[in-house]
Every structure is written in C-alpha cells, then in structure tokens.
Design a protein around this motif. Structure first.
Motif, PDB file in Angstrom:
ATOM      1  N   LEU A 112      45.301-122.918  93.928  1.00 27.63           N
ATOM      2  CA  LEU A 112      46.505-122.154  93.623  1.00 27.63           C
ATOM      3  C   LEU A 112      47.758-122.982  93.895  1.00 27.63           C
ATOM      4  CD1 LEU A 112      45.516-118.672  95.083  1.00 27.63           C
ATOM      5  CD2 LEU A 112      45.252-119.535  92.747  1.00 27.63           C
ATOM      6  N   GLY A 113      48.834-122.634  93.222  1.00 26.75           N
ATOM      7  CA  GLY A 113      50.114-123.301  93.405  1.00 26.75           C
ATOM      8  C   GLY A 113      51.168-122.648  92.537  1.00 26.75           C
ATOM      9  N   ALA A 137      65.348-108.404  97.151  1.00 25.98           N
ATOM     10  CA  ALA A 137      65.411-109.107  98.437  1.00 25.98           C
ATOM     11  C   ALA A 137      64.568-110.375  98.398  1.00 25.98           C
ATOM     12  CB  ALA A 137      64.948-108.194  99.576  1.00 25.98           C
ATOM     13  N   TYR A 138      63.363-110.292  97.854  1.00 25.54           N
ATOM     14  CA  TYR A 138      62.504-111.473  97.780  1.00 25.54           C
ATOM     15  C   TYR A 138      62.988-112.468  96.735  1.00 25.54           C
ATOM     16  CZ  TYR A 138      59.312-109.671 101.176  1.00 25.54           C
ATOM     17  OH  TYR A 138      58.781-109.229 102.350  1.00 25.54           O
ATOM     18  N   ARG A 139      63.582-111.985  95.657  1.00 28.66           N
ATOM     19  CA  ARG A 139      64.089-112.874  94.610  1.00 28.66           C
ATOM     20  C   ARG A 139      65.260-113.710  95.142  1.00 28.66           C
ATOM     21  NH1 ARG A 139      64.773-109.391  90.644  1.00 28.66           N
ATOM     22  NH2 ARG A 139      62.930-110.050  89.558  1.00 28.66           N
ATOM     23  N   GLY A 190      49.244-112.362  86.391  1.00 28.19           N
ATOM     24  CA  GLY A 190      50.597-112.778  86.723  1.00 28.19           C
ATOM     25  C   GLY A 190      50.659-114.269  87.005  1.00 28.19           C
ATOM     26  N   ARG A 191      51.862-114.702  87.354  1.00 27.91           N
ATOM     27  CA  ARG A 191      52.123-116.118  87.631  1.00 27.91           C
ATOM     28  C   ARG A 191      52.669-116.257  89.039  1.00 27.91           C
ATOM     29  NH1 ARG A 191      56.736-118.862  87.239  1.00 27.91           N
ATOM     30  NH2 ARG A 191      57.769-117.132  86.223  1.00 27.91           N
ATOM     31  N   ILE A 192      52.204-117.244  89.766  1.00 26.77           N
ATOM     32  CA  ILE A 192      52.677-117.471  91.136  1.00 26.77           C
ATOM     33  C   ILE A 192      54.100-118.007  91.092  1.00 26.77           C
ATOM     34  CG2 ILE A 192      52.330-118.784  93.265  1.00 26.77           C
ATOM     35  CD1 ILE A 192      49.317-118.760  92.624  1.00 26.77           C
ATOM     36  N   VAL A 193      55.018-117.292  91.763  1.00 22.38           N
ATOM     37  CA  VAL A 193      56.433-117.683  91.754  1.00 22.38           C
ATOM     38  C   VAL A 193      56.954-118.099  93.125  1.00 22.38           C
ATOM     39  CG1 VAL A 193      57.011-116.312  89.716  1.00 22.38           C
ATOM     40  CG2 VAL A 193      57.186-115.269  91.986  1.00 22.38           C
ATOM     41  N   VAL A 197      48.303-117.800 103.751  1.00 20.97           N
ATOM     42  CA  VAL A 197      49.323-118.156 102.770  1.00 20.97           C
ATOM     43  C   VAL A 197      49.785-116.864 102.092  1.00 20.97           C
ATOM     44  CG1 VAL A 197      49.857-119.485 100.694  1.00 20.97           C
ATOM     45  CG2 VAL A 197      48.234-120.403 102.365  1.00 20.97           C
ATOM     46  N   ARG A 198      51.088-116.660 102.069  1.00 17.43           N
ATOM     47  CA  ARG A 198      51.694-115.502 101.406  1.00 17.43           C
ATOM     48  C   ARG A 198      52.063-115.956  99.995  1.00 17.43           C
ATOM     49  NH1 ARG A 198      53.132-110.922 103.513  1.00 17.43           N
ATOM     50  NH2 ARG A 198      52.790-111.708 105.594  1.00 17.43           N
ATOM     51  N   VAL A 199      51.445-115.319  99.004  1.00 16.91           N
ATOM     52  CA  VAL A 199      51.596-115.718  97.604  1.00 16.91           C
ATOM     53  C   VAL A 199      52.286-114.586  96.848  1.00 16.91           C
ATOM     54  CG1 VAL A 199      50.364-116.423  95.517  1.00 16.91           C
ATOM     55  CG2 VAL A 199      49.447-117.046  97.772  1.00 16.91           C
TER      56      VAL A 199
END
Length: 187
Positions: free
Chosen positions: A169-170, A53-55, A133-136, A145-147
C-alpha cells in the motif's frame, strides 16, 4: 484573500468552506495548504465537518465542553435513516452503507477505523459494505498505520504495518475498504 494579503504568520479560518460544495472545498483546501507550504504560514481551521478537518490538517484537536478532548472522531457521518428494522441502506454522500438499526430520521454513523479491512479487490465475505477508493493520506502510529481512503467520502482504516507492507500500500494506490454492517455504530 484579505487575510493572506497581510502576509500573516498564522492564518485563522472559521468554517471557511461551510457553504461550498465538495469540489470547491477541495480546491480551497489545496490552495490554503499550498500557501502554507510556500510561505511557512501556520493555519488553524475551526470546523464541525470531520472530513474537512482531515483534508485541511496534519494535526487535529477536539474541543468538548470548551476543553481539549483526547478523542478525535473519525469516520463520522451525519445521515438520514430511512426507517425500518434490521439492515438499512443509508446514503452517505455519493456512496451508501448498510447499517443495522431500527431507528429512522437524523443520526450519526460511526465506523471504527480498526473495523475497516483493506484489500486489493473485493472480498467474498460477510462484510456488506465494500467501497473502492484511493489512498490519499498515510500516517504511522507505532506498529500500526492509519490509512485515509477517498471513496467518495473519506474513510480512515487502521491496519498493522505488516499488513500495509504485505499489500504494497501507498499514496495513490487503489484499494477496497470493507466493513460489516454490525460494525457501524448508529448514534
């Protein structure tokens, strides 16, 4: 392919990758999202898999009992608890989490986004769960902020805007997500 050939204004997909592995699901999602952006097609996906769903989406609605629900679950993982009491090591896809439970068998783990701490490196702390992990994905919610982090499974953390900015972050940034085993709800 048949649905796209008709050049629809809206594309309805019902569990489009239910029998696919992780790599194929990601490739299909990328292809559909590209198609939607190129042709301006609205895409509606029905799924029981929260990661999918999020993807796939930029907006999620949840149905409960046939009606819209104000609650959108995040960080929900279907698992098989090994059994025992106290802290159990539980496989969640390609990673493992420590959880407090005396149950065994099928269960759902819930990790509240506000319980996840993000850092540049592993912290020396009481948090037993530490995954790189990596922020996507990033979305702003007022002063928060929802990361979303891809750590082998997707984890969503909720942090203050001040913390987000202070850590620099980014998208694409490598981070470490940490949370305590007692913060994991087992249902």
């Amino acid at each position: 392919a048949r649905a796209v050939a008709a050049d629809p204004a809206v594309l309805l997909l019902d569990e489009p990758t239910s029998a696919a592995d992780r790599e194929v699901r990601a490739a299909v999602a990328e292809a559909v999202n590209s198609l939607a952006a190129e042709r301006g097609v609205a895409v509606c996906v029905a799924t029981h898999q929260i990661e999918d769903a999020y993807r796939w989406s930029d907006r999620i609605v949840t149905l409960q009992g046939g009606a819209l629900s104000p609650v959108v679950p995040e960080n929900c993982f279907r698992v098989l608890l090994p059994g025992g009491s106290g802290v159990q090591r539980v496989a969640v896809g390609p990673v493992a989490f420590d959880v407090m439970s005396d149950r065994s068998g099928p269960a759902v783990l819930l990790v509240p986004p506000e319980e996840i701490v993000l850092s540049e490196a592993p912290l020396h702390s009481s948090a037993r769960n530490t995954v790189p992990g990596r922020i996507v994905r990033v979305s702003e919610q007022g002063d928060a902020v929802r990361v979303t982090i891809d750590a082998g499974v997707e984890l969503v953390a909720l942090v203050t805007r001040a913390s987000y900015e202070a850590l620099g972050l980014g998208l694409g940034r490598q981070v470490v997500a940490s949370f305590k085993s007692v913060a994991v709800r087992v249902v």
